[in-house]
Design a protein around this motif. Sequence first.
Motif, PDB file in Angstrom:
ATOM      1  N   THR A  52       3.321  11.077  -6.858  1.00 49.47           N
ATOM      2  CA  THR A  52       3.324  10.914  -8.317  1.00 49.47           C
ATOM      3  C   THR A  52       4.540  10.141  -8.811  1.00 49.47           C
ATOM      4  N   LEU A  53       5.608  10.140  -8.048  1.00 42.56           N
ATOM      5  CA  LEU A  53       6.803   9.392  -8.435  1.00 42.56           C
ATOM      6  C   LEU A  53       6.852   8.006  -7.818  1.00 42.56           C
ATOM      7  N   HIS A  54       5.892   7.687  -6.982  1.00 42.73           N
ATOM      8  CA  HIS A  54       5.953   6.435  -6.234  1.00 42.73           C
ATOM      9  C   HIS A  54       5.877   5.212  -7.134  1.00 42.73           C
ATOM     10  N   THR A  55       4.972   5.198  -8.098  1.00 37.31           N
ATOM     11  CA  THR A  55       4.805   4.020  -8.950  1.00 37.31           C
ATOM     12  C   THR A  55       6.032   3.730  -9.802  1.00 37.31           C
ATOM     13  N   PRO A  56       6.630   4.714 -10.483  1.00 35.09           N
ATOM     14  CA  PRO A  56       7.856   4.396 -11.228  1.00 35.09           C
ATOM     15  C   PRO A  56       9.001   3.950 -10.330  1.00 35.09           C
ATOM     16  N   MET A  68       8.659   2.334  -7.508  1.00 34.87           N
ATOM     17  CA  MET A  68       8.352   0.969  -7.067  1.00 34.87           C
ATOM     18  C   MET A  68       8.723  -0.035  -8.142  1.00 34.87           C
ATOM     19  N   SER A  69       8.508   0.314  -9.389  1.00 31.80           N
ATOM     20  CA  SER A  69       8.887  -0.596 -10.467  1.00 31.80           C
ATOM     21  C   SER A  69      10.395  -0.820 -10.493  1.00 31.80           C
ATOM     22  N   GLY A  70      11.151   0.265 -10.312  1.00 30.87           N
ATOM     23  CA  GLY A  70      12.601   0.125 -10.244  1.00 30.87           C
ATOM     24  C   GLY A  70      13.042  -0.643  -9.015  1.00 30.87           C
ATOM     25  N   ALA A  71      12.370  -0.412  -7.900  1.00 24.51           N
ATOM     26  CA  ALA A  71      12.704  -1.135  -6.673  1.00 24.51           C
ATOM     27  C   ALA A  71      12.397  -2.619  -6.817  1.00 24.51           C
ATOM     28  N   ASN A  72      11.330  -2.960  -7.534  1.00 20.01           N
ATOM     29  CA  ASN A  72      11.015  -4.370  -7.757  1.00 20.01           C
ATOM     30  C   ASN A  72      12.127  -5.061  -8.537  1.00 20.01           C
ATOM     31  N   ALA A  73      12.700  -4.378  -9.503  1.00 20.70           N
ATOM     32  CA  ALA A  73      13.813  -4.956 -10.256  1.00 20.70           C
ATOM     33  C   ALA A  73      15.019  -5.172  -9.352  1.00 20.70           C
ATOM     34  N   ILE A  74      15.288  -4.215  -8.482  1.00 17.61           N
ATOM     35  CA  ILE A  74      16.409  -4.348  -7.554  1.00 17.61           C
ATOM     36  C   ILE A  74      16.155  -5.486  -6.575  1.00 17.61           C
ATOM     37  N   HIS A  75      14.932  -5.623  -6.100  1.00 16.48           N
ATOM     38  CA  HIS A  75      14.614  -6.699  -5.157  1.00 16.48           C
ATOM     39  C   HIS A  75      14.711  -8.065  -5.828  1.00 16.48           C
ATOM     40  N   GLY A  76      14.428  -8.122  -7.110  1.00 16.60           N
ATOM     41  CA  GLY A  76      14.626  -9.377  -7.839  1.00 16.60           C
ATOM     42  C   GLY A  76      16.089  -9.768  -7.873  1.00 16.60           C
ATOM     43  N   THR A  99      11.715 -11.910  -0.783  1.00 15.19           N
ATOM     44  CA  THR A  99      10.519 -12.422  -1.456  1.00 15.19           C
ATOM     45  C   THR A  99       9.281 -11.647  -1.012  1.00 15.19           C
ATOM     46  N   ILE A 100       9.163 -11.436   0.293  1.00 16.59           N
ATOM     47  CA  ILE A 100       8.028 -10.661   0.811  1.00 16.59           C
ATOM     48  C   ILE A 100       8.040  -9.254   0.237  1.00 16.59           C
ATOM     49  N   ASN A 101       9.218  -8.634   0.184  1.00 22.92           N
ATOM     50  CA  ASN A 101       9.340  -7.279  -0.329  1.00 22.92           C
ATOM     51  C   ASN A 101       9.024  -7.211  -1.818  1.00 22.92           C
ATOM     52  N   LEU A 102       9.472  -8.203  -2.564  1.00 27.36           N
ATOM     53  CA  LEU A 102       9.224  -8.239  -4.006  1.00 27.36           C
ATOM     54  C   LEU A 102       7.734  -8.403  -4.299  1.00 27.36           C
ATOM     55  N   VAL A 103       7.103  -9.353  -3.644  1.00 32.02           N
ATOM     56  CA  VAL A 103       5.665  -9.582  -3.866  1.00 32.02           C
ATOM     57  C   VAL A 103       4.856  -8.367  -3.403  1.00 32.02           C
ATOM     58  N   GLY A 104       5.205  -7.816  -2.247  1.00 32.67           N
ATOM     59  CA  GLY A 104       4.503  -6.636  -1.761  1.00 32.67           C
ATOM     60  C   GLY A 104       4.657  -5.449  -2.691  1.00 32.67           C
ATOM     61  N   GLY A 105       5.832  -5.292  -3.287  1.00 34.47           N
ATOM     62  CA  GLY A 105       6.046  -4.203  -4.240  1.00 34.47           C
ATOM     63  C   GLY A 105       5.173  -4.340  -5.463  1.00 34.47           C
ATOM     64  N   PHE A 106       5.038  -5.574  -5.962  1.00 37.27           N
ATOM     65  CA  PHE A 106       4.168  -5.783  -7.112  1.00 37.27           C
ATOM     66  C   PHE A 106       2.704  -5.543  -6.758  1.00 37.27           C
ATOM     67  N   VAL A 107       2.292  -5.920  -5.566  1.00 38.11           N
ATOM     68  CA  VAL A 107       0.902  -5.701  -5.147  1.00 38.11           C
ATOM     69  C   VAL A 107       0.617  -4.203  -5.033  1.00 38.11           C
ATOM     70  N   VAL A 108       1.532  -3.468  -4.410  1.00 36.32           N
ATOM     71  CA  VAL A 108       1.339  -2.023  -4.258  1.00 36.32           C
ATOM     72  C   VAL A 108       1.329  -1.328  -5.612  1.00 36.32           C
TER      73      VAL A 108
END
Length: 101
Positions: A27-31, A33-41, A71-80
């Motif tokens: 249940t906490l995975h999606t929020p 992942m959004s924070g992780a995407n910002a960090i990966h950016g 880049t792979i991690n960022l794109v994969g995070g958005f896909v997930v």
Amino acid sequence: MEPMSLLSIFVLSVFIGFEVVSKVSSTLHTPLMSGANAIHGIILVGAIVVAGQADNVGILIFALVAVLLSTINLVGGFVVTDRMLEMFAGRKTTAPQGGKR
């Protein structure tokens, strides 16, 4: 810093990161992942800056590998994240085709 100290810090950070992420509930995975995407950016921008200022071939290679992996991690995070949000959205109803008039 000495190379052995840097390697030790890297190995410990990988281990701690794996342990922390593996304990997160679904249940906490999606929020997260959004924070992780910002960090990966931010990591991607930093890797691009390092690659642009590299004066050594070794540093340039490591920076380009960092750009590729982030880049792979960022794109994969958005896909997930997108797939998980689709799961929570529910099913869409479609109108029956060719029904009674």
